[in-house]
Scaffold this motif. Structure first.
Motif, mmCIF file in Angstrom:
data_model
loop_
_atom_site.group_PDB
_atom_site.id
_atom_site.type_symbol
_atom_site.label_atom_id
_atom_site.label_comp_id
_atom_site.label_asym_id
_atom_site.label_seq_id
_atom_site.Cartn_x
_atom_site.Cartn_y
_atom_site.Cartn_z
ATOM 1 N N PRO A 161 0.804 -1.234 0.000
ATOM 2 C CA PRO A 161 0.000 0.000 0.000
ATOM 3 C C PRO A 161 0.832 1.277 0.000
ATOM 4 O O PRO A 161 0.503 2.238 -0.706
ATOM 5 N N HIS A 162 1.918 1.313 0.790
ATOM 6 C CA HIS A 162 2.675 2.570 0.853
ATOM 7 C C HIS A 162 3.438 2.834 -0.448
ATOM 8 O O HIS A 162 3.669 3.989 -0.818
ATOM 9 N N VAL A 163 3.794 1.771 -1.179
ATOM 10 C CA VAL A 163 4.435 1.949 -2.482
ATOM 11 C C VAL A 163 3.414 2.454 -3.507
ATOM 12 O O VAL A 163 3.695 3.360 -4.300
ATOM 13 N N ALA A 164 2.202 1.877 -3.472
ATOM 14 C CA ALA A 164 1.148 2.332 -4.377
ATOM 15 C C ALA A 164 0.802 3.794 -4.112
ATOM 16 O O ALA A 164 0.562 4.576 -5.045
ATOM 17 N N TYR A 217 2.820 6.056 -2.968
ATOM 18 C CA TYR A 217 3.930 6.854 -3.494
ATOM 19 C C TYR A 217 3.753 7.072 -5.000
ATOM 20 O O TYR A 217 3.946 8.180 -5.511
ATOM 21 N N ILE A 218 3.370 6.014 -5.721
ATOM 22 C CA ILE A 218 3.159 6.121 -7.169
ATOM 23 C C ILE A 218 2.026 7.094 -7.472
ATOM 24 O O ILE A 218 2.122 7.929 -8.391
ATOM 25 N N ARG A 219 0.938 7.011 -6.698
ATOM 26 C CA ARG A 219 -0.189 7.929 -6.931
ATOM 27 C C ARG A 219 0.236 9.380 -6.729
ATOM 28 O O ARG A 219 -0.158 10.272 -7.493
ATOM 29 N N ALA A 220 1.057 9.614 -5.718
ATOM 30 C CA ALA A 220 1.535 10.976 -5.473
ATOM 31 C C ALA A 220 2.425 11.455 -6.617
ATOM 32 O O ALA A 220 2.351 12.608 -7.051
ATOM 33 N N LEU A 221 3.243 10.552 -7.133
ATOM 34 C CA LEU A 221 4.135 10.913 -8.235
ATOM 35 C C LEU A 221 3.330 11.225 -9.493
ATOM 36 O O LEU A 221 3.639 12.165 -10.234
ATOM 37 N N LEU A 222 2.262 10.440 -9.728
ATOM 38 C CA LEU A 222 1.401 10.691 -10.888
ATOM 39 C C LEU A 222 0.667 12.020 -10.757
ATOM 40 O O LEU A 222 0.371 12.681 -11.757
ATOM 41 N N ALA A 223 0.382 12.402 -9.519
ATOM 42 C CA ALA A 223 -0.317 13.669 -9.278
ATOM 43 C C ALA A 223 0.640 14.854 -9.251
ATOM 44 O O ALA A 223 0.225 15.986 -8.994
ATOM 45 N N ASP A 224 1.925 14.576 -9.505
ATOM 46 C CA ASP A 224 2.954 15.614 -9.542
ATOM 47 C C ASP A 224 3.132 16.302 -8.192
ATOM 48 O O ASP A 224 3.500 17.471 -8.122
ATOM 49 N N SER A 225 2.851 15.563 -7.116
ATOM 50 C CA SER A 225 3.141 16.093 -5.788
ATOM 51 C C SER A 225 4.512 15.574 -5.359
ATOM 52 O O SER A 225 5.212 14.927 -6.138
ATOM 53 N N ALA A 226 4.901 15.837 -4.135
ATOM 54 C CA ALA A 226 6.237 15.468 -3.666
ATOM 55 C C ALA A 226 6.124 14.394 -2.590
ATOM 56 O O ALA A 226 6.048 14.707 -1.398
ATOM 57 N N PRO A 227 6.085 13.110 -2.965
ATOM 58 C CA PRO A 227 5.990 12.044 -1.961
ATOM 59 C C PRO A 227 7.242 12.011 -1.091
ATOM 60 O O PRO A 227 8.340 12.333 -1.546
ATOM 61 N N ASP A 248 7.812 9.273 1.435
ATOM 62 C CA ASP A 248 8.090 7.965 2.035
ATOM 63 C C ASP A 248 9.403 7.407 1.473
ATOM 64 O O ASP A 248 9.470 6.979 0.317
ATOM 65 N N GLN A 249 10.456 7.412 2.290
ATOM 66 C CA GLN A 249 11.774 6.994 1.822
ATOM 67 C C GLN A 249 11.860 5.495 1.569
ATOM 68 O O GLN A 249 12.556 5.053 0.650
ATOM 69 N N ASP A 250 11.165 4.696 2.367
ATOM 70 C CA ASP A 250 11.190 3.253 2.134
ATOM 71 C C ASP A 250 10.590 2.923 0.771
ATOM 72 O O ASP A 250 11.152 2.132 0.002
ATOM 73 N N ARG A 253 12.619 1.311 -2.535
ATOM 74 C CA ARG A 253 12.113 0.082 -3.158
ATOM 75 C C ARG A 253 11.896 0.292 -4.660
ATOM 76 O O ARG A 253 12.263 -0.547 -5.482
ATOM 77 N N LEU A 254 11.286 1.407 -5.005
ATOM 78 C CA LEU A 254 11.016 1.700 -6.414
ATOM 79 C C LEU A 254 12.300 1.997 -7.179
ATOM 80 O O LEU A 254 12.423 1.665 -8.367
ATOM 81 N N LEU A 255 13.268 2.605 -6.509
ATOM 82 C CA LEU A 255 14.550 2.897 -7.144
ATOM 83 C C LEU A 255 15.283 1.603 -7.485
ATOM 84 O O LEU A 255 15.804 1.435 -8.595
ATOM 85 N N ALA A 256 15.314 0.661 -6.527
ATOM 86 C CA ALA A 256 15.982 -0.619 -6.761
ATOM 87 C C ALA A 256 15.268 -1.428 -7.833
ATOM 88 O O ALA A 256 15.901 -2.148 -8.613
#
Length: 689
Positions: free
Chosen positions: A635-638, A640-650, A652-654, A658-661
């Motif tokens: 859920p916390h990764v999803a 983060y993706i929603r925030a990125l799609l909305a062009d906000s500044a997520p 959550d470092q974890d 995870r998404l970077l790796a």
């Protein structure tokens, strides 16, 4: 593996067929072919060339084509031998045609190597003019054969004949006491009466040819003047740019004749490839060819050095190249270029043998693309550095790079061991004792090292010291250095003994200083991983991650995508198309290869690929579905993706790491996190994550 540039190959072709073959019964056809084969095999000229490996026979159904390489006289001698052998009344009635021209190997539909090209096609056209007993020569082959005094009296000019598709062919006859036929072929309406001994061989369909080079650069300019003279002598309309300064007026003056040319010959050398003028001219020719199919681009490579990287290199590397190393190559080069102008070789795309896309790229694959990190990596291996850290996101090519390193290490005479931690199961990693024992056993098996575990692996030392003692004995057992490649190291980060293991690897590095001349000087450890180590390692100062040489793999840049497109045969026909593909997938190595494979394999055209890119049944569907599942499972990764799609500044470092790796997001230097490529953003946006 760096791709070796292709060079053209000229063949002296003897084409033979049996007159009236199709009118014979099946059994009679087999008998006639058998006698022709016997006559050819009995030829001393054919036998000598066969023993030297310089002839390639090709069956044609009602005869054969014999491709001789190197010896220009061999096909004429073979024609003479066969004529004498078939002089009997019951022998097959044969006609022959000879020509010198370009040929190339390519895969046929069954995956077999075949030979095609103007050299074979023109030899057949020349032969088709003949009647029974004729031995006919093209103007080009006659020009070569006239260089030998013994053959000159046998060469007689016939005139011009019209072949299929309205093509005009200049013909000569080879005849004498026991070879050929003096009477003119019936297909020639107006044969020449003279011998034509001194008549120049001229092309009958003049072409517009542009010669490109770097002015005031030798031997480039000397080669240019030779080509200019010879091309004009045979009737071609030749344009040469003699300007030496770049200006707007120059660009306008040179662009028009290049774009309207039928053929462009680019003379390239290591120095000329640095010329901005030549770069502009070659790009202009390439752009026009992509738009209209003309001009054909014929690179002449000066010297022995291979094509350098850069704009010119990326354009000409997929093309057939023509080599020149000295004045002795002038006659061959002229013949090759005349042949290529008359009938261009088929594009590289028809020859490329595609490979399955997915997983590691084999070390010898022509599709492996070296990046900046590769050169640093291979040099560090040669220098026997202690710890090499290969970092990169998922599917960026870490395992492929390790395979390149393994190949190079073996070439250097090193011992090589590879440990893929992805293969270790949970039970094998439940304790440090089980883990180290398995690790040592797999190393011993790979390297053929006999080790008495019962006697040497002592509980009193503990797992760490037992592993170190084993490795010390392993290093001492051979003079050659050992390169130990560790792949998928991320799997160890959450193991209960992770800090101890990485501390042990760090200690081997330190031992190079504390035990000078000891066994640790012979050990190189290569660590490939995707996740940020600092998230899991409690003390980086007690790990290899702050002492080793770190190399971070990046996605393909635009120029590397241009180069890879060339290796696939150029399915993207213009620089603009390469830019559009790179803009969509950002140079992600797996996606780039998947796209070029689909285009080169004829599965779809570029417009279709773009329109179907984000569809669940499109060219990237399996990859994108796995991506969707991976970001939806937590859920916390999803979020983060929603925030990125909305062009906000997520924040959550974890989730970010995870998404970077996983290779789904990237972190531009000094910028905000962003999707790794536009394709990912569009796909996840469509699925309203």
């Amino acid at each position: 593996m760096e791709e070796t540039s292709r060079t053209a190959q000229i063949a002296h072709v003897l084409f033979l067929d049996i007159v009236g073959y199709s009118q014979q019964s099946t059994s009679a056809q087999a008998r006639l072919l058998g006698r022709l084969n016997d006559a050819v095999n009995a030829s001393p000229a054919f036998d000598a060339s066969k023993a030297a490996g310089s002839v390639q026979p090709l069956p044609t159904g009602d005869g054969m084509a014999l491709l001789f390489f190197g010896d220009v006289i061999a096909p004429a001698r073979c024609a003479l031998d066969v004529s004498r052998a078939l002089a009997r009344a019951d022998a097959p009635r044969v006609r022959m045609g000879l020509h010198s021209g370009l040929v190339q190997s390519q895969m046929d539909i069954a995956g077999r190597q075949n030979v095609v090209g103007e050299g074979i096609n023109t030899a057949q056209r020349v032969m088709d003019f003949g009647d029974e007993g004729h031995v006919l020569l093209s103007a080009q082959y006659a020009l070569w054969l006239r260089q030998f005094d013994d053959w000159t009296p046998l060469i007689h000019a016939l005139g011009e004949g019209e072949a299929k598709h309205g093509q005009t062919v200049q013909l000569y006859s080879l005849h004498g006491a026991d070879v050929g036929r003096a009477k003119a072929p019936t297909r020639l309406s107006s044969p020449r009466a003279d011998s034509g001994k001194d008549a120049p061989a001229r092309v009958v369909t003049p072409q517009r040819v542009a010669l490109l080079y770097r002015p005031h650069q030798d031997p480039d300019e000397k080669v240019l003047r030779t080509l200019e003279e010879q091309l004009k002598a045979v009737g071609h309309d030749v344009f040469v740019d003699n300007q030496s300064k770049i200006s707007k007026a120059w660009a306008l003056a040179v662009e028009e004749p290049i774009r309207r040319a039928d053929a462009v010959i680019a003379i390239v050398s290591p120095k000329s490839m640095q010329s901005e003028m030549l770069e502009f001219e070659v790009e202009t020719a390439h752009d026009q060819q992509a738009q209209t199919g003309k001009p054909i681009l014929l690179p002449v490579r000066i010297g022995k050095e291979d094509v350098q990287d850069g704009v010119i290199g990326s354009i000409i590397r997929p093309l057939t190249q023509f080599a020149w190393e000295g004045p002795q190559d002038d006659p061959r080069l002229i013949t090759e270029l005349l042949s290529a102008i008359a009938e261009p070789l088929k594009p590289r795309a028809t020859e490329v043998k595609l490979e399955p896309v997915g997983g590691a790229v084999p070390p010898d694959s022509p599709f492996y693309m070296r990046r900046a990190a590769d050169h640093e990596f291979l040099q560090a291996l040669e220098d026997t550095e202690s710890i090499l850290l290969v970092k990169g996101a998922r599917q960026i090519g870490k395992t492929s790079m390790l395979a390149q390193g393994s190949k190079r290490a073996k070439e250097l005479g090193r011992r090589v061991a590879i440990t893929d931690f992805q293969k270790f199961n949970a039970a094998q990693m439940a304790s440090d004792e089980a883990f180290y024992r398995l690790l040592a056993a797999t190393l011993a098996r790979q390297l053929g090292f006999k080790y008495d575990f019962a006697a040497e692996w002592d509980d009193i030392f503990g797992a760490n010291l037992n592993m170190e003692n084993f490795l010390r004995d392993l290093l001492d057992a051979g003079e050659a250095p050992l390169v130990w490649f560790m792949d998928e190291v991320d799997k160890l980060f959450t193991a209960p003994f992770a800090s101890d293991f990485f501390g042990l690897v760090r200690s081997w590095h330190n031992s190079r200083s504390t035990e000078p001349g000891g066994p640790w000087d012979k050990l190189t450890v290569v660590v490939a991983y995707a996740t940020e180590a600092h998230l899991f390692i409690q003390d980086l100062n007690q790990s290899p991650f702050n002492v080793g040489r770190r190399m971070e793999l990046a996605d393909f840049n635009l120029q590397q995508t241009v180069d890879l497109n060339g290796r696939y045969g150029g399915p993207l026909g213009s620089y603009g198309d390469v830019e559009r593909l790179h803009g969509l997938i950002g140079g992600q190595p797996f996606l780039t290869r998947r796209a070029l494979d689909a285009l080169a394999g004829g599965k779809m055209d570029f417009a279709t690929l773009l329109s179907q890119a984000t569809r669940d049944d499109g060219p990237f569907s399996d990859h994108l579905k796995r991506l969707l599942i991976s970001v939806s499972s937590l859920p916390h990764v999803a979020e983060y993706i929603r925030a990125l799609l909305a062009d906000s500044a997520p924040t959550d470092q974890d989730a970010f790491y995870r998404l970077l790796a996983a290779g789904i997001v990237r972190q531009p230097p000094g910028g905000r996190p962003a999707f790794r490529c536009e394709l990912y953003r569009e796909y996840l946006q469509q699925h309203q994550l």
